[in-house]
Design a protein around this motif. Sequence first.
Motif, PDB file in Angstrom:
ATOM      1  N   ARG A 224       0.939   4.488  -6.207  1.00  0.00           N
ATOM      2  CA  ARG A 224       0.591   4.334  -4.804  1.00  0.00           C
ATOM      3  C   ARG A 224      -0.321   5.466  -4.335  1.00  0.00           C
ATOM      4  O   ARG A 224      -0.019   6.630  -4.510  1.00  0.00           O
ATOM      5  CB  ARG A 224       1.867   4.279  -3.962  1.00  0.00           C
ATOM      6  N   ASN A 225      -1.454   5.072  -3.758  1.00  0.00           N
ATOM      7  CA  ASN A 225      -2.400   6.013  -3.176  1.00  0.00           C
ATOM      8  C   ASN A 225      -2.985   6.970  -4.214  1.00  0.00           C
ATOM      9  O   ASN A 225      -3.178   8.153  -3.954  1.00  0.00           O
ATOM     10  CB  ASN A 225      -1.737   6.787  -2.024  1.00  0.00           C
ATOM     11  N   VAL A 226      -3.243   6.436  -5.392  1.00  0.00           N
ATOM     12  CA  VAL A 226      -3.966   7.150  -6.442  1.00  0.00           C
ATOM     13  C   VAL A 226      -5.334   6.508  -6.658  1.00  0.00           C
ATOM     14  O   VAL A 226      -6.352   7.183  -6.749  1.00  0.00           O
ATOM     15  CB  VAL A 226      -3.167   7.161  -7.763  1.00  0.00           C
ATOM     16  N   GLU A 258      -4.831   0.125  -1.005  1.00  0.00           N
ATOM     17  CA  GLU A 258      -5.405  -0.299  -2.272  1.00  0.00           C
ATOM     18  C   GLU A 258      -5.186  -1.799  -2.451  1.00  0.00           C
ATOM     19  O   GLU A 258      -4.338  -2.395  -1.790  1.00  0.00           O
ATOM     20  CB  GLU A 258      -4.758   0.481  -3.427  1.00  0.00           C
ATOM     21  N   SER A 259      -5.932  -2.394  -3.352  1.00  0.00           N
ATOM     22  CA  SER A 259      -5.830  -3.840  -3.523  1.00  0.00           C
ATOM     23  C   SER A 259      -6.295  -4.258  -4.903  1.00  0.00           C
ATOM     24  O   SER A 259      -7.115  -3.592  -5.539  1.00  0.00           O
ATOM     25  CB  SER A 259      -6.667  -4.550  -2.454  1.00  0.00           C
ATOM     26  N   LEU A 260      -5.772  -5.389  -5.350  1.00  0.00           N
ATOM     27  CA  LEU A 260      -6.224  -6.013  -6.590  1.00  0.00           C
ATOM     28  C   LEU A 260      -7.403  -6.959  -6.370  1.00  0.00           C
ATOM     29  O   LEU A 260      -7.983  -7.463  -7.328  1.00  0.00           O
ATOM     30  CB  LEU A 260      -5.073  -6.844  -7.188  1.00  0.00           C
ATOM     31  N   ASP A 261      -7.761  -7.219  -5.136  1.00  0.00           N
ATOM     32  CA  ASP A 261      -8.602  -8.357  -4.773  1.00  0.00           C
ATOM     33  C   ASP A 261      -9.864  -8.502  -5.615  1.00  0.00           C
ATOM     34  O   ASP A 261     -10.210  -9.602  -6.031  1.00  0.00           O
ATOM     35  CB  ASP A 261      -8.988  -8.273  -3.297  1.00  0.00           C
ATOM     36  N   PHE A 262     -10.563  -7.403  -5.876  1.00  0.00           N
ATOM     37  CA  PHE A 262     -11.856  -7.511  -6.549  1.00  0.00           C
ATOM     38  C   PHE A 262     -11.820  -6.994  -7.984  1.00  0.00           C
ATOM     39  O   PHE A 262     -12.860  -6.828  -8.614  1.00  0.00           O
ATOM     40  CB  PHE A 262     -12.921  -6.754  -5.743  1.00  0.00           C
ATOM     41  N   ALA A 263     -10.628  -6.746  -8.504  1.00  0.00           N
ATOM     42  CA  ALA A 263     -10.498  -6.237  -9.867  1.00  0.00           C
ATOM     43  C   ALA A 263     -10.546  -7.394 -10.871  1.00  0.00           C
ATOM     44  O   ALA A 263     -10.063  -8.495 -10.582  1.00  0.00           O
ATOM     45  CB  ALA A 263      -9.185  -5.477 -10.015  1.00  0.00           C
ATOM     46  N   VAL A 272       3.338 -11.004  -4.424  1.00  0.00           N
ATOM     47  CA  VAL A 272       4.722 -11.127  -3.955  1.00  0.00           C
ATOM     48  C   VAL A 272       4.762 -10.799  -2.468  1.00  0.00           C
ATOM     49  O   VAL A 272       5.398 -11.489  -1.676  1.00  0.00           O
ATOM     50  CB  VAL A 272       5.655 -10.172  -4.737  1.00  0.00           C
ATOM     51  N   ASN A 273       4.060  -9.747  -2.097  1.00  0.00           N
ATOM     52  CA  ASN A 273       3.915  -9.362  -0.696  1.00  0.00           C
ATOM     53  C   ASN A 273       2.528  -8.728  -0.566  1.00  0.00           C
ATOM     54  O   ASN A 273       2.353  -7.537  -0.815  1.00  0.00           O
ATOM     55  CB  ASN A 273       5.015  -8.385  -0.284  1.00  0.00           C
ATOM     56  N   ALA A 274       1.542  -9.549  -0.217  1.00  0.00           N
ATOM     57  CA  ALA A 274       0.156  -9.093  -0.211  1.00  0.00           C
ATOM     58  C   ALA A 274      -0.055  -7.945   0.771  1.00  0.00           C
ATOM     59  O   ALA A 274      -0.799  -7.000   0.483  1.00  0.00           O
ATOM     60  CB  ALA A 274      -0.772 -10.256   0.132  1.00  0.00           C
ATOM     61  N   ALA A 275       0.573  -8.000   1.925  1.00  0.00           N
ATOM     62  CA  ALA A 275       0.380  -6.961   2.940  1.00  0.00           C
ATOM     63  C   ALA A 275       0.857  -5.601   2.449  1.00  0.00           C
ATOM     64  O   ALA A 275       0.264  -4.572   2.779  1.00  0.00           O
ATOM     65  CB  ALA A 275       1.106  -7.352   4.223  1.00  0.00           C
ATOM     66  N   LEU A 276       1.936  -5.603   1.647  1.00  0.00           N
ATOM     67  CA  LEU A 276       2.501  -4.354   1.149  1.00  0.00           C
ATOM     68  C   LEU A 276       2.065  -4.039  -0.272  1.00  0.00           C
ATOM     69  O   LEU A 276       2.575  -3.112  -0.897  1.00  0.00           O
ATOM     70  CB  LEU A 276       4.030  -4.408   1.243  1.00  0.00           C
TER      71      LEU A 276
END
Length: 289
Positions: A224-226, A258-263, A272-276
């Motif tokens: 988280r937050n890396v 952070e997000s997986l969206d464009f990886a 499972v919980n996109a917002a978190l």
Amino acid sequence: MNGPAHQAPLADADLLDIEVELFVRALKLRHGYDFSQYAPASLKRRILQLVQSQQTGTVSELTARLLHEPAFLAIALEGLSVPVSEMFRDPDVFRALREQVFPVLASYPQINIWQAGCAHGQEVYSLAILLEEAGLYERAQIYATDFNENALHHAQEGIYPAKEAQLWSRHYLAAGGSQSLADYYSARYELIKLDQRLRRHVIFANHNLVTDEVFCEAHLVLCRNVLIYFSDPLQDRTLALFRDSLVRGGFLCLGTRESLDFAPSATDFSAVNAALRIYRLGSRNPGTG
């Protein structure tokens, strides 16, 4: 024969960029730590903070110390890493782990959790407390890793400023804690020391997300937050590393910024919980199962 063309003096900003590049190269060539794929603006800011804290005046002076003073490496790594955290940071995330992830983890006879970039260990102990209260800690193993040896030492000690305890207690309750956070630490002077029983299933180890490979086979990876400090290619590499570390159906928890969206590995996960930023690895995982 004409001589070399006259070159205008470099602007201060251009000179600073050269100094930063040489510092990063020296760190890699002299000590093997590669920061070249970190987000440039964030890295430059931390290097300048290191200049200020060490009162060297210029980045070049830092580079000289890096090359000629072996003891300076630990100081440099401490300044360049971001070992900032708190217990139950973003308590909604920990509540979601307890309510949405732990019930699935309960189906495994052994639960392996990798906390990557563990910093000073606050989130590791937060996780241990919630696992304990969920009745899962006895069959869990937490692997807490960081490349910063000083941060790992702080994490192993589990000693923090007492002034943080009130905020952490509120976060603990918001995260679904069922007791009092004070049950898990002792206070003395202006410090609190977390109960060492929380460490009984934690292994602290040095691991560098930039250069090292899969660390363990995990049912849950928290980092988280890396990634916010990494360039896009390094983020992609790290996310692929987490994917390959997870068992099929395992969980990944990232920071809320952070997000997986464009990886490239995004298609391997479902939210499972996109917002978190909690994801689950699907059946298409080419790694371990």
